[in-house]
Design an enzyme around this catalytic site. Structure first.
Site, PDB file in Angstrom:
ATOM      1  N   ASN A  10     -12.203  -1.117  -0.439  1.00 54.82           N
ATOM      2  CA  ASN A  10     -11.483  -1.603   0.742  1.00 54.82           C
ATOM      3  C   ASN A  10     -12.231  -1.221   2.006  1.00 54.82           C
ATOM      4  OD1 ASN A  10      -8.853  -2.465   2.212  1.00 54.82           O
ATOM      5  ND2 ASN A  10      -9.254  -0.412   3.005  1.00 54.82           N
ATOM      6  N   GLU A  11     -12.503  -2.200   2.863  1.00 52.76           N
ATOM      7  CA  GLU A  11     -13.052  -1.976   4.206  1.00 52.76           C
ATOM      8  C   GLU A  11     -14.170  -0.940   4.216  1.00 52.76           C
ATOM      9  OE1 GLU A  11      -9.874  -1.281   6.990  1.00 52.76           O
ATOM     10  OE2 GLU A  11      -9.114  -3.331   6.799  1.00 52.76           O
ATOM     11  N   GLU A  35      -6.034  -9.301   4.059  1.00 55.38           N
ATOM     12  CA  GLU A  35      -5.214  -8.596   5.059  1.00 55.38           C
ATOM     13  C   GLU A  35      -5.166  -9.458   6.306  1.00 55.38           C
ATOM     14  OE1 GLU A  35      -5.648  -4.449   5.985  1.00 55.38           O
ATOM     15  OE2 GLU A  35      -6.383  -3.968   3.970  1.00 55.38           O
ATOM     16  N   GLU A  88       0.850  -1.188   0.000  1.00 56.58           N
ATOM     17  CA  GLU A  88       0.000   0.000   0.000  1.00 56.58           C
ATOM     18  C   GLU A  88       0.884   1.236   0.000  1.00 56.58           C
ATOM     19  OE1 GLU A  88      -3.618   2.034   2.677  1.00 56.58           O
ATOM     20  OE2 GLU A  88      -2.740   0.118   3.278  1.00 56.58           O
ATOM     21  N   TYR A 121      -6.204  -8.586  12.236  1.00 58.67           N
ATOM     22  CA  TYR A 121      -4.888  -8.418  12.836  1.00 58.67           C
ATOM     23  C   TYR A 121      -4.965  -8.813  14.311  1.00 58.67           C
ATOM     24  CZ  TYR A 121      -4.005  -5.574   8.673  1.00 58.67           C
ATOM     25  OH  TYR A 121      -3.874  -5.135   7.380  1.00 58.67           O
ATOM     26  N   ASN A 164      -6.591   1.480   2.943  1.00 57.83           N
ATOM     27  CA  ASN A 164      -7.329   2.729   3.101  1.00 57.83           C
ATOM     28  C   ASN A 164      -6.957   3.757   2.045  1.00 57.83           C
ATOM     29  OD1 ASN A 164      -8.324   1.457   5.357  1.00 57.83           O
ATOM     30  ND2 ASN A 164      -7.186   2.705   6.836  1.00 57.83           N
ATOM     31  N   GLN A 215       1.865  -6.162   5.646  1.00 56.59           N
ATOM     32  CA  GLN A 215       2.171  -5.946   4.247  1.00 56.59           C
ATOM     33  C   GLN A 215       3.510  -6.600   3.919  1.00 56.59           C
ATOM     34  OE1 GLN A 215       1.520  -1.879   2.961  1.00 56.59           O
ATOM     35  NE2 GLN A 215      -0.376  -1.726   4.090  1.00 56.59           N
TER      36      GLN A 215
END
Length: 502
Positions: A172-173, A292, A27, A244, A72, A349
């Protein structure tokens, strides 16, 4: 010594391993791009500004696909800013991470870099501040042969052949209020459906990934997945999961149990996908893209000190310790145990930002989590066998009863190899493990790799890059079809068996 048993049968299969399960993520965040994979003028960079030392480590990881450019970041991304002559590219305020994005590295540079690494691209489109038409234009730029405005624009930028990107993330999200253009499930499901329709009309060969929940603890989890798929089931191929974990309470046993939470998350999302399929009398299966996942908590406090509107600050730079590597190993095992439905996954990442690879101006090195990721990517080929474990258990504070042994077995019939990945989570005792392998006649133990360290908080640094690294073990034996081994306390293990040529 504690005892455990692994039970497998070569006719009881979970599913084939899609190599994209070992994907990663770059990212435009922190030093992932600038100073990570790209650094013009650095002594370690090539003529395009690509870090050669980083490239070699990425190749060592054998990364099959890389998600780009966010994250993001993508919800405010105008892709047109990132192509064409560099001197004409505008610098922009980037709201997701409150930095200045120079756009000196963009879409075409990433395509060049990906070709050098041997990785495919998993491209994300902006469904936050933009929409279906812009996504269609980006696809035309990337994949259309020529003779149209955007495909000819790509050619004018020096790229005659299309990039031919096959996997596309639809935003994304979008369930998160931190996201630019945050939407309700119904709003997002509709725009995802329309975007995927337009894109597949232009290029029917692509696959699309709809946004699932950005974490299992989201208040809309479950309802979000169901409503989104209710809107876009016919147009999408995958649903995403993000998660996460961190050891904030310094409870290592509980931390190592997080893989059970990951397993529950995957199982729950599979059930939701199948519920929508049943409701719609659908004929296709929605598979999962766990695009992710990682450990992320070490850098949270230092990131609070970063002043806004810098360029490529040292952001989300978790320094991973040995216990993090153990959990990463268990998370990889969890993904593989769901290989029938998890077809894509991306460790988030790849470089500097919550990453297995770290760089400075003078070099690059492997973090502790590099090794289980590399072992799984290199050796995790073939078909996952339904792997049953009989082992002692312990009580974790968050996840309840947890086995001390995580394991999965993969059989590659083509190369006639059997690979056992295993984590012994017991912090005090080794575990003696047996497995009946009489079905694998003629197989022999080729090697047994171990990652362990006496200090659970041990880290690798540029000055001491080999503090935590794999070693070889002679503990594994196969005699008369009976496999036995010892997995040391708190250890990641890779046992590889292959059929004898005799």
């Amino acid at each position: 010594m504690k005892k455990a048993k692994i039970i497998i049968d070569k006719y009881f299969l979970t599913g084939g391993v899609d190599q994209r399960i070992f994907g990663s993520f770059i990212e435009h965040l922190g030093r992932a791009v600038y100073g990570g994979i790209y650094q013009e003028g650095n002594v370690n960079s090539d003529e395009q500004g690509f870090r050669k030392d980083t490239l070699e480590l990425v190749k060592e990881l054998n990364v099959p696909i890389v998600r780009y450019p966010g994250g993001n970041f993508v919800s405010g991304f105008c892709w047109e800013d990132s192509v064409g002559p560099k001197e004409q590219r505008p610098a922009r305020t980037e709201l997701a991470w409150q930095v200045i994005e120079t756009n000196q590295f963009g879409l075409n540079e990433f395509a060049d870099w990906s070709r050098l690494t041997g990785s495919d691209i998993m491209m994300a489109v902006n469904l936050g501040t933009r929409g279906p038409a812009d996504a269609k234009n980006l696809l035309e730029y990337c994949n259309f042969e020529g003779g149209t405005y955007y495909s000819d624009l790509r050619k004018a930028h020096g790229y005659v052949k299309p990039h031919d990107i096959k996997v596309w993330c639809l935003g994304n999200e979008m369930d998160g209020k931190w996201q630019m253009g945050h939407k309700t499930a119904e709003e997002y499901g509709r725009i995802a459906s329309e975007t995927a329709r337009l894109m597949k009309w232009l290029d029917p060969s692509i696959e699309t990934v709809a946004c699932g929940s950005s974490g299992m603890m989201m208040p809309t989890f479950g309802e979000w997945e169901y409503q989104v798929l209710n809107e876009c089931y016919d147009e999408v191929d995958y649903l995403s999961l993000h998660q996460y974990y961190g050891n904030r309470s310094n409870d290592t046993s509980d931390f190592l149990a997080c893989s059970k939470g990951m397993d529950d998350f995957i199982s729950g999302v599979i059930s939701l996908c199948d519920a929508v399929k049943a409701k719609k009398h659908g004929k296709k299966e929605i598979n999962l893209s766990f695009d992710e996942w990682n450990v992320w908590y070490h850098s949270n406090e230092q990131d609070k000190q970063i002043k806004p509107w810098n360029k490529a600050p040292h952001q989300l730079e978790d320094v991973y310790n040995f216990e993090d590597a153990l959990l990463v190993g268990s998370m990889l095992i969890t993904l593989l145990r769901h290989a029938d439905r998890v077809k894509i996954a991306c460790m988030a990442q790849l470089v500097n930002v919550i990453a297995p690879i770290m760089t400075s101006d003078t070099g690059a090195w492997r973090q502790t989590i590099f090794y289980p990721y590399m072992h799984a990517s290199v050796y995790g080929k073939g078909t996952v066998l339904l792997t049953q474990i009989k082992a002692p258990v312990y009580e974790s504070r968050t996840y309840g009863t947890v086995s001390i042994l995580d394991s999965v077995c993969i059989w590659d019939q083509e190369s006639e190899t059997l690979t056992i990945f295993a984590v012994n989570k017991d912090l005090e005792e080794d575990v003696e493990v047996v497995c009946d392998l009489r079905q694998f006649e003629g197989y022999q133990v080729k090697d047994h790799l171990v990652l362990t360290h006496d200090d659970m908080k041990a880290v690798n640094t540029e000055a001491a890059p080999d503090t935590v690294k794999p070693t070889s073990s002679r503990a594994s034996r196969l005699e008369n079809g009976n496999f036995s081994t010892v997995f040391g306390r708190h250890s990641w293990n890779v046992v590889r068996l292959e059929k004898s040529l005799q």
